[in-house]
Scaffold this motif. Sequence first.
Motif, PDB file in Angstrom:
ATOM      1  N   PRO A   1       0.969  -1.037  -0.121  1.00  0.00           N
ATOM      2  CA  PRO A   1       0.046  -0.194  -0.098  1.00  0.00           C
ATOM      3  C   PRO A   1       0.821   1.390   0.044  1.00  0.00           C
ATOM      4  CG  PRO A   1      -0.088  -1.115   2.102  1.00  0.00           C
ATOM      5  CD  PRO A   1       0.581  -1.950   1.142  1.00  0.00           C
ATOM      6  N   LEU A   2       1.982   1.235   0.928  1.00  0.00           N
ATOM      7  CA  LEU A   2       2.968   2.352   0.592  1.00  0.00           C
ATOM      8  C   LEU A   2       3.506   2.635  -0.659  1.00  0.00           C
ATOM      9  CD1 LEU A   2       5.056   1.930   4.008  1.00  0.00           C
ATOM     10  CD2 LEU A   2       2.771   3.334   3.843  1.00  0.00           C
TER      11      LEU A   2
ATOM     12  N   CYS B   1       0.776   3.964  -2.832  1.00  0.00           N
ATOM     13  CA  CYS B   1       0.412   5.362  -2.716  1.00  0.00           C
ATOM     14  C   CYS B   1       1.452   6.315  -3.291  1.00  0.00           C
ATOM     15  CB  CYS B   1       0.134   5.792  -1.295  1.00  0.00           C
ATOM     16  SG  CYS B   1      -1.518   5.065  -0.578  1.00  0.00           S
ATOM     17  N   ALA B   2       2.670   5.846  -3.030  1.00  0.00           N
ATOM     18  CA  ALA B   2       3.827   6.723  -3.411  1.00  0.00           C
ATOM     19  C   ALA B   2       3.950   6.828  -5.058  1.00  0.00           C
ATOM     20  CB  ALA B   2       5.174   6.021  -3.081  1.00  0.00           C
TER      21      ALA B   2
ATOM     22  N   THR C   1     -14.428  11.682 -10.169  1.00  0.00           N
ATOM     23  CA  THR C   1     -13.347  12.497  -9.564  1.00  0.00           C
ATOM     24  C   THR C   1     -12.173  11.762  -9.719  1.00  0.00           C
ATOM     25  OG1 THR C   1     -13.741  10.869  -7.668  1.00  0.00           O
ATOM     26  CG2 THR C   1     -15.186  13.182  -7.789  1.00  0.00           C
ATOM     27  N   ARG C   2     -11.175  12.236  -9.186  1.00  0.00           N
ATOM     28  CA  ARG C   2      -9.803  11.593  -9.361  1.00  0.00           C
ATOM     29  C   ARG C   2      -9.608  10.306  -8.751  1.00  0.00           C
ATOM     30  NH1 ARG C   2      -4.992  15.343  -8.294  1.00  0.00           N
ATOM     31  NH2 ARG C   2      -5.761  15.045  -6.232  1.00  0.00           N
ATOM     32  N   TRP C   3     -10.142  10.018  -7.388  1.00  0.00           N
ATOM     33  CA  TRP C   3     -10.190   8.837  -6.684  1.00  0.00           C
ATOM     34  C   TRP C   3     -10.953   7.700  -7.464  1.00  0.00           C
ATOM     35  CZ3 TRP C   3      -7.152   6.156  -4.023  1.00  0.00           C
ATOM     36  CH2 TRP C   3      -7.768   4.913  -3.555  1.00  0.00           C
ATOM     37  N   GLN C   4     -12.226   8.381  -8.007  1.00  0.00           N
ATOM     38  CA  GLN C   4     -13.071   7.349  -8.823  1.00  0.00           C
ATOM     39  C   GLN C   4     -12.195   6.762 -10.009  1.00  0.00           C
ATOM     40  OE1 GLN C   4     -16.520   9.633  -9.474  1.00  0.00           O
ATOM     41  NE2 GLN C   4     -17.485   8.321  -7.823  1.00  0.00           N
TER      42      GLN C   4
ATOM     43  N   ILE D   1       1.094   6.615  -6.996  1.00  0.00           N
ATOM     44  CA  ILE D   1      -0.092   7.381  -7.425  1.00  0.00           C
ATOM     45  C   ILE D   1       0.360   8.809  -7.029  1.00  0.00           C
ATOM     46  CG2 ILE D   1      -2.373   8.351  -6.826  1.00  0.00           C
ATOM     47  CD1 ILE D   1      -2.623   5.753  -7.995  1.00  0.00           C
ATOM     48  N   PHE D   2       1.176   9.184  -6.001  1.00  0.00           N
ATOM     49  CA  PHE D   2       1.476  10.587  -5.659  1.00  0.00           C
ATOM     50  C   PHE D   2       2.413  11.307  -6.923  1.00  0.00           C
ATOM     51  CE2 PHE D   2       4.483  13.541  -3.630  1.00  0.00           C
ATOM     52  CZ  PHE D   2       3.519  14.412  -3.216  1.00  0.00           C
TER      53      PHE D   2
ATOM     54  N   VAL E   1      11.490  15.357  -5.680  1.00  0.00           N
ATOM     55  CA  VAL E   1      11.752  14.876  -4.247  1.00  0.00           C
ATOM     56  C   VAL E   1      11.413  13.292  -3.940  1.00  0.00           C
ATOM     57  CG1 VAL E   1      11.413  15.507  -1.985  1.00  0.00           C
ATOM     58  CG2 VAL E   1      11.194  17.210  -3.746  1.00  0.00           C
ATOM     59  N   LEU E   2      10.253  12.687  -4.199  1.00  0.00           N
ATOM     60  CA  LEU E   2      10.238  11.581  -3.809  1.00  0.00           C
ATOM     61  C   LEU E   2      10.763  10.297  -4.671  1.00  0.00           C
ATOM     62  CD1 LEU E   2       8.512   9.976  -1.618  1.00  0.00           C
ATOM     63  CD2 LEU E   2       6.687   9.824  -3.309  1.00  0.00           C
TER      64      LEU E   2
ATOM     65  N   ILE F   1      -0.972  13.097  -8.670  1.00  0.00           N
ATOM     66  CA  ILE F   1      -1.340  14.024  -7.534  1.00  0.00           C
ATOM     67  C   ILE F   1      -0.297  15.173  -7.987  1.00  0.00           C
ATOM     68  CG2 ILE F   1      -1.496  14.720  -5.209  1.00  0.00           C
ATOM     69  CD1 ILE F   1      -2.876  11.999  -4.834  1.00  0.00           C
ATOM     70  N   MET F   2       0.927  14.862  -7.604  1.00  0.00           N
ATOM     71  CA  MET F   2       1.891  16.164  -7.585  1.00  0.00           C
ATOM     72  C   MET F   2       3.165  15.688  -8.389  1.00  0.00           C
ATOM     73  SD  MET F   2       1.977  17.823  -3.883  1.00  0.00           S
ATOM     74  CE  MET F   2       0.429  17.977  -2.951  1.00  0.00           C
TER      75      MET F   2
END
Lengths: 286, 295
Positions: free
Chosen positions: A83-84, A87-88, A182-185, A90-91, A103-104, A95-96
């Motif tokens: 999951p981590l 999420c990373a 929406t983005r999450w959908q 997707i981020f 950075v990430l 998202i950004m």
Amino acid sequence: MEELRGKAYVYACILVLIVTIFSIVYFIAVRGLSPFLSDGVGIGEMLFGKTWAPDADVPLYGALPFLFGSFSTSLLAALIAAPLGFCASIFMTEIMPKLGKTVLQPAIELLAGIPSVVYGFVGLSVIVPFLRDTFPGQGIGILAGGIVLSIMILPTVTTISTDALRSLPSGLKEGSYALGATRWQTISRIVLPTMLPSLLTGIVLGIARAFGEALAVQMVIGNAPHIPGSLFESASTLTSIITLSMGNTTLGSPHNNALWSLALFLLIMTFVFVFIVRLLERRAVR
Amino acid sequence: MRAKTVDRIATGVIVVIAALILAVLAGLLAFLLIRGLGHISFDFLTSPPQTIKAGGGIGPQLFNSLFLLVLTMIITIPLGLGAGIYMSEYAKENRFTSFIRLVVEVLSSFPSIVIGLFGLLVIVNTFNLGFSLLSGALALTVFNLPMMVRITEQSLRSVPKEQKEAGLALGISRWKTITSIMLPVALPAIVTGTILTAGRVFGEAAALLFTAGMSSPRLDFTDWNPFSPTSPLNPMRPAETLAVHIWKINSEGLAPDASEIAAGASAVLVITVLLFNLGARWFGRFLYRKLTASK
């Protein structure tokens, strides 16, 4: 003439590769099979036996505690890292993307570069004391091993799912947004199902890495040869028992041969992981 | 409305997790550097370790790690380049090629301890090289070869097709086209990848426990004859590397300041790996500018 020499050179290199892999499999298989062929140990006895006592009067070679330790630590690590890592990724892609790239992503590449003994050292001096203070027990054990491994495999999981996300056909997302989702959908119903095989590939590769990792786990797991009753009890993995015992046994003794059987099992698991990854990749292509 | 709330919550969770990962990395680096930097001094970097007294250094281990790295790369680079050239230029899409691909994939997924055990059985015992730097370098070659093959193959594949065709059109042989037209173009990427691979050698330990060994003889740094048993340059002597040293003092360290030494050595290891990473990128860009005349 030059062409011929060049060809001879590259074919020689390929030959070295092939010879290497066959000799690895051959030598480890010959050693690893000898407990079953010449020491009279049964395969079932080794795979399901709960007692590892090679130096007892009646030696017992039950490797179940180590199998249990290896599988539980690497599955736990995948459970934390998946999951981590997802999420990373997707981020970084949805998202950004800018912040993710600057950075990430370098941060995650850095995590991948840190040597495993350093992870072991950090686990021993940060994670183990923390677990000891917050939970019952000594702090060493399956959970400590799982946490250390999860940080180690996070880059693997993240990189592969990020690559998959980036190569997603662009019309897919735009279509979903155009319908008012929406983005999450969009992520949860379109992106996630489409990239599931790639995500699973990342997880399997992560598990494979965790399964074969030796020193970092050995440092934090406690190395007691029994099946632990809880996550906070000392346990052992295949790699940790090999690391600790191989140097103290003489080559060719039944005890030593039994350790080679464990190595053979590691080898077989590598093939299994590669096979699963290939299956998943084939599905991802379709 | 509800979907929007869910979207906001999900975004929040993802951002928090990304921040958490960054925090873990920052914490990790801060911990290693704060604990370790205080212990690093010129004396620590150059003096030999002590087994039961405090105040030991990591001099021989640091030297061994660097020397092993050089030895490994000397063996890995020509083999990896050759196999990589084959994969990108000579391989046809047939069964044999996909078999080689499988070999590379499997080889790169073998746990490093399995490679170490193979080294113990075949290189150390059967070939009778003993616990030595050379055994360690051979085991690490097995470990690194797949990476090197992939790097070479990918770098060569990213060379523009026109350049290759131009070479072939001039009537020079395929081999000549590869070595004098394509390799120079691919070189920056190959060098970057190679340095990154070398960084991995530096931190590797599991494969070395059983090949290079867990001890170092007393080294005489004034003796540069590679055949003398106490010479640092002798490739046939056992050698404990920095990463192996960290593992050893954590599991069986008897010195009263074992945890400080581990912290200092870990900091040295991480800083070196960081330098390798930055150096690889910098050097790759530098070479690219030099070789392509782009500003």
